[in-house]
Write a protein that holds these residues in place. Sequence first.
Motif, short mmCIF file in Angstrom:
data_model
loop_
_atom_site.label_atom_id
_atom_site.label_comp_id
_atom_site.label_asym_id
_atom_site.label_seq_id
_atom_site.Cartn_x
_atom_site.Cartn_y
_atom_site.Cartn_z
N ASP A 1 -126.86 -27.97 -66.88
CA ASP A 1 -126.40 -29.35 -66.78
C ASP A 1 -127.60 -30.23 -66.43
OD1 ASP A 1 -125.29 -31.82 -66.10
OD2 ASP A 1 -123.52 -30.91 -65.19
N LEU A 2 -127.97 -31.10 -67.32
CA LEU A 2 -129.13 -31.96 -67.10
C LEU A 2 -128.90 -33.00 -66.01
CD1 LEU A 2 -130.42 -32.43 -70.76
CD2 LEU A 2 -131.31 -30.92 -68.99
N GLU A 3 -127.64 -33.22 -65.62
CA GLU A 3 -127.35 -34.17 -64.55
C GLU A 3 -127.64 -33.60 -63.16
OE1 GLU A 3 -123.27 -35.32 -65.13
OE2 GLU A 3 -123.90 -37.15 -66.16
N VAL A 4 -127.69 -32.29 -63.03
CA VAL A 4 -127.92 -31.65 -61.74
C VAL A 4 -129.39 -31.85 -61.36
CG1 VAL A 4 -127.91 -29.48 -60.46
CG2 VAL A 4 -126.12 -29.95 -62.14
N GLN A 5 -129.60 -32.24 -60.10
CA GLN A 5 -130.96 -32.45 -59.60
C GLN A 5 -131.20 -31.59 -58.36
OE1 GLN A 5 -131.59 -36.55 -58.69
NE2 GLN A 5 -131.18 -37.24 -60.76
N TRP A 6 -132.26 -30.85 -58.40
CA TRP A 6 -132.72 -30.11 -57.22
C TRP A 6 -133.68 -31.05 -56.51
CZ3 TRP A 6 -137.09 -26.04 -57.71
CH2 TRP A 6 -137.43 -25.57 -56.45
N LEU A 7 -133.36 -31.44 -55.29
CA LEU A 7 -134.19 -32.41 -54.57
C LEU A 7 -135.30 -31.75 -53.76
CD1 LEU A 7 -131.52 -34.96 -53.32
CD2 LEU A 7 -132.89 -35.00 -55.42
N THR A 8 -134.95 -30.75 -52.96
CA THR A 8 -135.94 -30.10 -52.11
C THR A 8 -135.35 -28.82 -51.54
OG1 THR A 8 -137.58 -30.52 -50.37
CG2 THR A 8 -135.33 -31.25 -49.93
N CYS B 1 -131.38 -25.46 -49.69
CA CYS B 1 -131.69 -26.35 -50.80
C CYS B 1 -130.77 -27.57 -50.78
CB CYS B 1 -131.52 -25.62 -52.13
SG CYS B 1 -132.48 -24.11 -52.27
N ILE B 2 -131.31 -28.68 -51.20
CA ILE B 2 -130.53 -29.91 -51.37
C ILE B 2 -130.43 -30.19 -52.87
CG2 ILE B 2 -130.30 -32.36 -50.82
CD1 ILE B 2 -130.27 -30.60 -48.32
N TYR B 3 -129.20 -30.30 -53.35
CA TYR B 3 -128.95 -30.57 -54.77
C TYR B 3 -128.00 -31.75 -54.90
CZ TYR B 3 -130.84 -26.21 -56.75
OH TYR B 3 -131.65 -25.20 -57.17
N ILE B 4 -128.16 -32.48 -55.99
CA ILE B 4 -127.17 -33.46 -56.44
C ILE B 4 -126.49 -32.82 -57.64
CG2 ILE B 4 -126.81 -35.73 -57.45
CD1 ILE B 4 -129.28 -36.67 -55.86
N ALA B 5 -125.17 -32.72 -57.59
CA ALA B 5 -124.43 -32.04 -58.65
C ALA B 5 -123.02 -32.60 -58.73
CB ALA B 5 -124.37 -30.54 -58.39
N PRO B 6 -122.39 -32.50 -59.89
CA PRO B 6 -121.03 -33.03 -60.01
C PRO B 6 -120.01 -32.30 -59.15
CG PRO B 6 -121.72 -31.96 -62.06
CD PRO B 6 -122.89 -31.97 -61.14
N ASP B 7 -120.24 -31.00 -58.91
CA ASP B 7 -119.28 -30.24 -58.10
C ASP B 7 -119.91 -28.92 -57.64
OD1 ASP B 7 -118.94 -28.30 -60.25
OD2 ASP B 7 -117.60 -29.75 -61.19
#
Length: 91
Positions: free
Chosen positions: A36-43, A53-59
């Motif tokens: 999923d290209l919307e998922v972001q691994w931040l740090t 890990c900190i991620y931005i993800a839909p679910d």
Amino acid sequence: MPKFLIERDIPGAGHFTREQLVAISESSCRTLRGIDLEVQWLTSFVTDDKIFCIYIAPDEEVIRRHAFEGGFPANNITLIHNVVDPNYADA
């Protein structure tokens, strides 16, 4: 999009070499691109026997899929409701 804290139990993680951490990072990014290209691994924060890990993800499910396909654990996944830092003390 929601932000998550992922706790990964990885014995000895704090002793990984730079090369090992680079390999893990490359594997994680490669797996994410295939999911999923919307998922972001931040740090990520590496401790003795865990990586947080900190991620931005839909679910949460997409995070579990990433862990499964990447071959690394996601022992605890926690939704982050808010973030505070020292700047709040100056408000």
